[in-house]
Design an enzyme around this catalytic site. Structure first.
Site, short mmCIF file in Angstrom:
data_model
loop_
_atom_site.label_atom_id
_atom_site.label_comp_id
_atom_site.label_asym_id
_atom_site.label_seq_id
_atom_site.Cartn_x
_atom_site.Cartn_y
_atom_site.Cartn_z
N LEU A 2 -76.63 11.88 1.21
CA LEU A 2 -77.78 11.98 2.13
C LEU A 2 -77.70 13.26 2.95
O LEU A 2 -77.64 13.24 4.18
CB LEU A 2 -77.88 10.73 3.04
CG LEU A 2 -78.12 9.40 2.32
CD1 LEU A 2 -78.24 8.25 3.32
CD2 LEU A 2 -79.37 9.44 1.42
N TYR A 40 -76.95 13.85 -11.00
CA TYR A 40 -78.04 14.68 -10.47
C TYR A 40 -77.64 15.41 -9.19
O TYR A 40 -78.27 16.40 -8.83
CB TYR A 40 -79.25 13.81 -10.11
CG TYR A 40 -80.07 13.30 -11.26
CD1 TYR A 40 -81.14 14.03 -11.76
CD2 TYR A 40 -79.80 12.07 -11.84
CE1 TYR A 40 -81.92 13.55 -12.80
CE2 TYR A 40 -80.58 11.57 -12.88
CZ TYR A 40 -81.63 12.32 -13.35
OH TYR A 40 -82.40 11.84 -14.39
N ALA A 41 -76.67 14.88 -8.43
CA ALA A 41 -76.40 15.42 -7.08
C ALA A 41 -76.10 16.91 -7.14
O ALA A 41 -75.33 17.37 -7.98
CB ALA A 41 -75.22 14.69 -6.45
N GLU A 46 -76.62 20.84 -4.56
CA GLU A 46 -77.41 21.70 -3.69
C GLU A 46 -78.37 22.39 -4.64
O GLU A 46 -77.93 23.02 -5.62
CB GLU A 46 -76.51 22.71 -2.96
CG GLU A 46 -75.69 22.10 -1.84
CD GLU A 46 -76.55 21.60 -0.67
OE1 GLU A 46 -77.67 22.11 -0.49
OE2 GLU A 46 -76.09 20.71 0.05
N THR A 60 -70.34 21.63 -3.72
CA THR A 60 -70.95 20.45 -4.34
C THR A 60 -71.15 20.64 -5.84
O THR A 60 -70.80 19.77 -6.65
CB THR A 60 -72.30 20.11 -3.65
OG1 THR A 60 -72.00 19.53 -2.39
CG2 THR A 60 -73.13 19.14 -4.47
N THR A 76 -80.06 22.82 -15.28
CA THR A 76 -81.31 23.56 -15.11
C THR A 76 -81.44 24.67 -16.15
O THR A 76 -80.43 25.21 -16.62
CB THR A 76 -81.34 24.17 -13.70
OG1 THR A 76 -82.40 25.11 -13.61
CG2 THR A 76 -80.03 24.89 -13.36
N ASP A 77 -82.69 25.05 -16.42
CA ASP A 77 -82.92 26.19 -17.32
C ASP A 77 -82.49 27.51 -16.68
O ASP A 77 -82.35 28.53 -17.37
CB ASP A 77 -84.39 26.27 -17.74
CG ASP A 77 -85.37 26.37 -16.58
OD1 ASP A 77 -84.94 26.36 -15.41
OD2 ASP A 77 -86.59 26.46 -16.85
N GLU A 78 -82.27 27.49 -15.35
CA GLU A 78 -81.92 28.75 -14.65
C GLU A 78 -80.56 29.29 -15.06
O GLU A 78 -80.25 30.45 -14.78
CB GLU A 78 -81.94 28.53 -13.14
CG GLU A 78 -83.31 28.21 -12.63
CD GLU A 78 -83.42 28.34 -11.13
OE1 GLU A 78 -82.49 28.86 -10.50
OE2 GLU A 78 -84.45 27.92 -10.60
N TYR A 105 -77.16 29.65 -6.55
CA TYR A 105 -77.47 28.31 -7.07
C TYR A 105 -77.27 28.23 -8.58
O TYR A 105 -76.52 27.40 -9.09
CB TYR A 105 -78.92 27.91 -6.71
CG TYR A 105 -79.45 26.78 -7.56
CD1 TYR A 105 -78.93 25.49 -7.44
CD2 TYR A 105 -80.45 26.98 -8.52
CE1 TYR A 105 -79.38 24.44 -8.25
CE2 TYR A 105 -80.91 25.95 -9.32
CZ TYR A 105 -80.38 24.68 -9.18
OH TYR A 105 -80.83 23.65 -9.98
N LYS A 163 -74.54 26.16 -10.97
CA LYS A 163 -74.94 25.18 -12.00
C LYS A 163 -74.37 25.60 -13.36
O LYS A 163 -73.90 24.77 -14.14
CB LYS A 163 -76.47 25.08 -12.08
CG LYS A 163 -77.14 24.41 -10.90
CD LYS A 163 -76.75 22.96 -10.68
CE LYS A 163 -77.26 22.03 -11.75
NZ LYS A 163 -77.00 20.60 -11.41
N PHE A 181 -91.68 25.06 -3.79
CA PHE A 181 -92.97 25.77 -3.88
C PHE A 181 -94.20 24.85 -3.76
O PHE A 181 -95.04 25.03 -2.87
CB PHE A 181 -93.00 26.54 -5.20
CG PHE A 181 -94.27 27.31 -5.44
CD1 PHE A 181 -94.79 28.16 -4.48
CD2 PHE A 181 -94.93 27.20 -6.65
CE1 PHE A 181 -95.95 28.89 -4.71
CE2 PHE A 181 -96.09 27.94 -6.90
CZ PHE A 181 -96.60 28.78 -5.94
N TYR A 229 -94.61 34.34 -2.83
CA TYR A 229 -93.58 35.39 -2.85
C TYR A 229 -94.07 36.56 -3.71
O TYR A 229 -94.46 36.38 -4.88
CB TYR A 229 -92.28 34.87 -3.47
CG TYR A 229 -91.52 33.85 -2.64
CD1 TYR A 229 -91.96 33.43 -1.39
CD2 TYR A 229 -90.34 33.30 -3.14
CE1 TYR A 229 -91.26 32.49 -0.66
CE2 TYR A 229 -89.62 32.36 -2.41
CZ TYR A 229 -90.10 31.95 -1.17
OH TYR A 229 -89.39 31.01 -0.46
#
Ligand code: NAD
Ligand code: DAU
Length: 342
Positions: A36, A79-80, A82, A98, A122-124, A158, A162, A198, A215
């Protein structure tokens, strides 16, 4: 499989997954492990049956707690995280803690107790693709999208954390036989998304009388998927995916940011140009696009919510109907953005 742990199940995508499991698989018991943080909200789980869903408030990097919970479950769906790029540029440490140490703690417990593990990513991690408009009309790169073979090339704190967590999982599969799968999904939208992101930021800006913020020039492209489709894909991978494999999740939803902000304004009865350009994000990825052929052909998954316009209408309605869910945070979020010129 009777019992699963969903880490980050009080956040945006994790809570949508918990709702998906409750609605579609009443035989599964879900333990949500969530710290949380500012992004987690107990309210996201309100109304779910207490005999099927239990919330444990705790940190995924707490090895003792994680070990105790993991030995009592059949699978962990992780899933957890930042999750916000802009925050990672201001303060990377919580992302390392994290996303990397937290993931390490979970996979160590799953290895020890031989527990099935699904890693949500993620795809990032793949970096970005060139904008289509910068490519020749025909020729190299025109149809290119991310696949599971695309080399990792993350841009932000980020996405690099990941990427690091994905690589830990791949190594644990190969060296320790961890029973893991990985999914890399594109940009999600839908209810319960934090208003720093966004789409909800612009919707709640309009509802609060604040000018929406784009942006840079807004040419950057994101490949939008409704969060319910992400949930059904993760379920398919958890139950039918091959161990050790990576599946990319996407619904062919490429849109540039300018188009999205104009559509939100139009759907909210505003003039399409009623937004302002603000300072661009440092290192801002240009374009993401997912090739989800492997997931579709191997596991028979198909997205259901592919009409972006009607998905946005529903999302706008949700933020309009649930103002008590976001109102108290709006001022702080906007004043933090304002300090960055955004
Ligand atoms: P979010 O920020 O809305 O939610 C994250 C949740 O994790 C929150 O409930 C938070 O309290 C919890 N959390 C954070 N640190 C924790 C810790 N140390 N221990 C326990 N819980 C902790 O994020 P989201 O947008 O729902 O993303 C969820 C996952 O999906 C992330 O792993 C993210 O990388 C991935 N993902 C997100 C998107 C997207 O478009 N948002 C797309 C692809 C993948
Ligand atoms: O691609 C998946 C990723 O999508 C996830 O891994 C991340 O957790 C998730 O946050 C999201 O990352 P993005 O950085 O793409 O999402 P964000 O909502 O922050 O921004 C989407 C695009 O909109 C991006 O190009 C930046 C731009 N933007 C963002 C904000 C907050 C604006 O133009 N104005 C804004 O106010």
């Amino acid at each position: 499989m009777k019992k699963i742990i969903v880490t980050g199940g009080a956040g945006f995508i994790g809570s949508n997954f918990v709702h998906y499991v409750v609605n579609n698989h009443p035989e599964i018991h879900v333990t949500v492990l969530d710290k949380l943080t500012y992004a987690g909200n107990k309210e996201n789980l309100v109304g779910l049956p207490s005999n099927q869903v239990k919330l444990v408030v705790g940190d995924i990097a707490d090895a003792e707690l994680v070990d105790k919970l993991v030995q009592e479950t059949d699978a962990v769906v992780h899933y957890a995280a930042e999750s916000h790029n802009d925050n990672s540029l201001n303060d990377p440490f919580p992302f390392v803690q994290t996303n990397i140490i937290g993931t390490y703690t979970l996979i160590e417990a799953c290895r020890k107790h031989n527990i099935r593990y699904h890693h949500v990513s993620t795809d990032e991690v793949y970096g970005d693709l060139p904008l289509r408009e910068d490519l020749p009309e025909y020729g190299e790169g025109v149809g290119e999208k991310f696949t599971a073979e695309t080399p990792y090339n993350p841009s932000s704190p980020y996405s690099s954390t990941k990427a690091g967590s994905d690589l830990l999982v791949k190594a644990w599969v190969r060296s320790f036989g961890l029973k893991a799968t990985i999914s890399n999904c594109s940009n999600n939208y839908g209810p319960y998304q934090h208003i720093e992101k966004f789409i909800p930021r612009q919707i709640t800006n309009v509802l609060s009388g604040i000018t929406p913020k784009l942006y840079g020039e807004g040419k950057n492209v994101r490949d939008w998927i409704h969060t319910n489709d992400h949930s059904s894909a993760v379920w398919a991978i958890l139950t039918k995916g091959r161990i050790g494999e990576t599946y990319l999740i996407g619904a062919d939803g490429e849109e540039d940011n300018k188009t999205v902000i104009e559509l939100i304004l139009e759907l909210m009865g505003q003039s399409k140009d009623a937004y302002e350009h603000v300072q661009d994000r440092s290192g801002h990825d240009l374009r993401y696009a997912i090739d989800s052929t492997k997931l579709r052909e191997e596991l028979g998954w198909e997205p259901e919510f592919t009409d972006f316009r009607s998905g946005l209408v529903d999302t706008i309605q949700w933020y309009t109907d649930n103002q008590e869910w976001w109102k108290s945070e709006k001022e702080l979020i906007e004043s933090n953005y304002a300090k960055q010129g955004q």
